[in-house]
Design an enzyme around this catalytic site. Structure first.
Site, PDB file in Angstrom:
ATOM      1  N   GLY A 107      43.044  92.155  58.344  1.00  0.00           N
ATOM      2  CA  GLY A 107      43.264  91.785  56.942  1.00  0.00           C
ATOM      3  C   GLY A 107      44.678  92.105  56.487  1.00  0.00           C
ATOM      4  O   GLY A 107      45.469  92.687  57.217  1.00  0.00           O
ATOM      5  N   LYS A 129      55.171  91.199  50.967  1.00  0.00           N
ATOM      6  CA  LYS A 129      54.845  91.958  52.180  1.00  0.00           C
ATOM      7  C   LYS A 129      55.499  93.331  52.065  1.00  0.00           C
ATOM      8  O   LYS A 129      56.716  93.431  51.899  1.00  0.00           O
ATOM      9  CB  LYS A 129      55.347  91.218  53.427  1.00  0.00           C
ATOM     10  CG  LYS A 129      55.028  91.966  54.722  1.00  0.00           C
ATOM     11  CD  LYS A 129      55.269  91.097  55.934  1.00  0.00           C
ATOM     12  CE  LYS A 129      55.018  91.857  57.228  1.00  0.00           C
ATOM     13  NZ  LYS A 129      55.252  91.024  58.403  1.00  0.00           N
ATOM     14  N   ASP A 141      50.357 102.599  55.946  1.00  0.00           N
ATOM     15  CA  ASP A 141      50.759 103.054  54.608  1.00  0.00           C
ATOM     16  C   ASP A 141      50.977 101.891  53.645  1.00  0.00           C
ATOM     17  O   ASP A 141      51.379 102.092  52.498  1.00  0.00           O
ATOM     18  CB  ASP A 141      52.033 103.905  54.711  1.00  0.00           C
ATOM     19  CG  ASP A 141      53.160 103.163  55.423  1.00  0.00           C
ATOM     20  OD1 ASP A 141      53.018 101.942  55.671  1.00  0.00           O
ATOM     21  OD2 ASP A 141      54.180 103.796  55.743  1.00  0.00           O
ATOM     22  N   ASP A 268      45.515  86.951  65.012  1.00  0.00           N
ATOM     23  CA  ASP A 268      45.713  87.167  63.568  1.00  0.00           C
ATOM     24  C   ASP A 268      47.131  86.807  63.135  1.00  0.00           C
ATOM     25  O   ASP A 268      47.427  86.814  61.941  1.00  0.00           O
ATOM     26  CB  ASP A 268      45.387  88.626  63.188  1.00  0.00           C
ATOM     27  CG  ASP A 268      46.160  89.630  64.031  1.00  0.00           C
ATOM     28  OD1 ASP A 268      45.948  89.663  65.252  1.00  0.00           O
ATOM     29  OD2 ASP A 268      46.980  90.371  63.469  1.00  0.00           O
TER      30      ASP A 268
HETATM   31  P1  AMP Z   1      51.005  92.957  62.641  1.00  0.00           P
HETATM   32  O1  AMP Z   1      51.021  93.477  64.034  1.00  0.00           O
HETATM   33  O2  AMP Z   1      52.212  93.334  61.829  1.00  0.00           O
HETATM   34  O3  AMP Z   1      50.720  91.503  62.571  1.00  0.00           O
HETATM   35  O4  AMP Z   1      49.796  93.715  61.893  1.00  0.00           O
HETATM   36  C1  AMP Z   1      48.498  93.826  62.419  1.00  0.00           C
HETATM   37  C2  AMP Z   1      47.592  94.376  61.348  1.00  0.00           C
HETATM   38  O5  AMP Z   1      48.022  95.669  60.929  1.00  0.00           O
HETATM   39  C3  AMP Z   1      47.506  93.548  60.075  1.00  0.00           C
HETATM   40  O6  AMP Z   1      46.211  93.650  59.567  1.00  0.00           O
HETATM   41  C4  AMP Z   1      48.503  94.225  59.178  1.00  0.00           C
HETATM   42  O7  AMP Z   1      48.237  94.003  57.815  1.00  0.00           O
HETATM   43  C5  AMP Z   1      48.292  95.673  59.533  1.00  0.00           C
HETATM   44  N1  AMP Z   1      49.479  96.514  59.295  1.00  0.00           N
HETATM   45  C6  AMP Z   1      50.654  96.502  59.969  1.00  0.00           C
HETATM   46  N2  AMP Z   1      51.491  97.420  59.461  1.00  0.00           N
HETATM   47  C7  AMP Z   1      50.845  98.025  58.434  1.00  0.00           C
HETATM   48  C8  AMP Z   1      51.171  99.064  57.510  1.00  0.00           C
HETATM   49  N3  AMP Z   1      52.356  99.674  57.535  1.00  0.00           N
HETATM   50  N4  AMP Z   1      50.251  99.386  56.589  1.00  0.00           N
HETATM   51  C9  AMP Z   1      49.063  98.785  56.559  1.00  0.00           C
HETATM   52  N5  AMP Z   1      48.680  97.822  57.388  1.00  0.00           N
HETATM   53  C10 AMP Z   1      49.561  97.441  58.320  1.00  0.00           C
HETATM   54 MG    MG Z   2      50.222  90.173  61.496  1.00  0.00          MG
END
Ligand code: AMP
Ligand code: MG
Length: 505
Positions: A107, A129, A141, A268
């Site tokens: 999510g 973002k 965080d 995702d």
């Molecule tokens: P990503 O690898 O950046 O596509 O992120 C994978 C998942 O981790 C997604 O659900 C992102 O929303 C969540 N996510 C990545 N970084 C953070 C963060 N700093 N805080 C909260 N959720 C994160």
């Molecule tokens: Mg992502």
């Protein structure tokens, strides 16, 4: 319901009296509460502007100097400190496969959808973002650091400049808010813009959670608003799957043609519209290395450059699987995604033909191109510079093109390949000047190499944002001949080898 225990309890933000004269539609919000959780951004105090994209602002119909208009207070809005009338923020829920393994619910852990507006290019959604915790933040965080925000901002607009489907980026705001990654950094917020942020993972979520009605309404939503042509087919869900497969094939061919490595092709991060989505540890090839892995945390090289096309197919398979409750027939679902392979092959052939300046197709083309790529891989030739220089190749018989092909050390290769390429060009009656112009429209002079981004990031971390804004302008017009011969179009410096890009962002 999708809310989880760590739903942040947040004070309501002020809604400002004035915003741009936009017509809000917010159709994704209207889809229903099982798809998202409504919540407010977490304020990021003492914010300041880092950069903004005039091209993206124009797409949204914003006037010049929009970011300075005191009535709108855009700095507060795009830092997550205030809302404009019409904004209805929410975080959406999705799941996905990460590095080939089912990861369960993910999510929008740090993104917030603000709403959808009408533009002359059709409806566009706005998203922050890095705007704080959401119910889907898991251990995170909710924040994004300045470094990764600059990379996402620049690359979104660079991809757009290259003509590659992508989410856009309107602006970045920064603050002194400390954010811990490997080291202590500061927070930033990127405002992204796209017709939709729906991912393969949104479908996987409702399929895996055995919610066929929600899955169906999501598919109907995507078809109605993004793929209406599928409605007039006997099997709209199969038609949608086929359309996604074709768009993904086209996207992958465009990535491969410019040497773009996404780095985290988890399901995702795959857009249902075939857009490049979620810029993290991406990288553009410097030297041509099919095995290049841009994400230093990808130890097995699952997302290596040459594997991207087959990973995209794997991801389409996951999407087909997710749609099974709607399609019912697994053969039909597999047939729908199988068109990915010939489509990708065709699209890639077209890309390479254009890169070499061919206007016709001839039997020996694949061999000629393959021969060139093999030598490039062997000699680790710079991908962008080689193709850009190739436009200066003279097809006149007997011309010595060793200056153009001087990036290669192997004299024998230069001679034999030059002869074959020259013969091939003459066989279609190629006009050198016209071919050079056409090649310079597909082979960029500049791509967002890591060292270019890094220089802009280092200056920005020191409080000077001028390089981000300068580089943005260059990247938005990457085919412009005025860039040839500048530092932006040059080989990477030695220190570029030491830049490590990981998932930490
Ligand atoms: P990503 O690898 O950046 O596509 O992120 C994978 C998942 O981790 C997604 O659900 C992102 O929303 C969540 N996510 C990545 N970084 C953070 C963060 N700093 N805080 C909260 N959720 C994160
Ligand atoms: Mg992502």
């Amino acid at each position: 319901m999708n809310s989880t225990d760590n739903t942040p309890t947040l004070a309501r933000l002020p809604t400002l009296a004035h915003g741009p004269d936009w017509t809000w539609r917010n159709r994704f919000r209207a889809l229903g509460c099982e798809y998202h959780t409504e919540l407010q951004p977490q304020p990021m105090h003492e914010s300041h502007w880092i950069a903004h994209s005039d091209a993206c602002a124009a797409l949204l119909g914003l006037p010049a100097e929009w970011q300075m208009d005191p009535r709108w207070n855009a700095l507060e809005v795009f830092s997550g400190n205030a809302l404009w009338p019409g904004m209805q923020p929410l975080a959406s829920v999705y799941s996905g496969h990460q590095f080939g393994v089912w990861a369960g619910q993910l999510g929008d852990g740090r993104a917030l959808w603000l709403g959808e507006i009408d533009t002359t290019s059709g409806p566009m959604e706005l998203q922050l973002k890095g705007s704080g915790l959401t119910p889907y933040s898991r251990m995170g965080d909710g924040r994004a650091v300045l470094r990764s925000s600059i990379r996402e901002f620049l690359c979104s607009e660079a991809m757009h400049g290259l003509g590659i489907p992508t989410t856009h980026a309107l602006c970045i705001t920064g603050s002194s808010l400390p954010v811990r990654r490997e080291a202590l950094e500061t927070a930033a917020v990127v405002t992204r813009v796209a017709p939709s942020f729906i991912r393969f993972g949104h479908f996987e979520h409702f399929s895996q959670h055995d919610e066929p009605d929600s899955l169906k309404r999501l598919a109907d939503f995507v078809i109605e608003h993004h793929y209406p042509e599928c409605l007039n087919t006997p099997q709209p869900y199969i038609a949608m799957l086929g359309t996604v497969a074709r768009r993904t094939a086209e996207l992958l061919a465009q990535w491969q043609a410019v040497g773009f490595c996404h780095g985290v092709m988890n399901t995702d991060n795959m857009s249902i519209l075939g857009l490049t989505l979620d810029y993290g540890p991406f990288g553009f090839l410097d030297s041509y290395d099919p095995g290049h892995v841009c994400n230093h945390t990808d130890h097995k090289g699952r997302y290596a450059f040459s594997r991207q096309p087959s990973v995209a197919f794997w991801n389409l398979h996951a999407l087909a699987q997710a749609l099974m409750p709607l399609i019912g027939n697994s053969h039909a679902a597999l047939d729908a995604i199988d068109i990915y392979k010939p489509f990708y092959a065709d699209a890639m052939r077209r890309q390479l033909r254009n890169k070499l300046g061919f206007t016709t197709t001839e039997a020996g083309d694949a061999g000629l191109i393959d021969w060139l790529l093999k030598q490039m891989a062997y000699e680790k030739t710079d991908h962008t510079i080689l193709f850009r220089r190739l436009s200066r190749f003279s097809s006149a018989e007997g011309t010595d093109n060793s200056e153009v092909l001087g990036l290669f050390k192997d004299r024998k290769f230069i001679e034999t390949w030059s002869k074959a390429y020259g013969d091939r060009l003459r066989s279609e009656g190629s006009n050198d000047a016209q071919r050079a112009a056409a090649m310079n429209r597909v082979n960029p002079s500049v791509v967002l190499r890591n060292h270019l981004a890094e220089a802009a990031i280092r200056q920005a971390q020191g409080g000077d944002f001028s390089e981000v804004q300068r580089l943005l302008k260059v990247l938005q017009n990457p085919f412009d001949e005025s860039i040839d011969g500048t530092d932006d179009a040059d080989f990477p410096p030695d220190w570029a080898q030491e830049i490590e890009v990981s998932c930490s962002s």
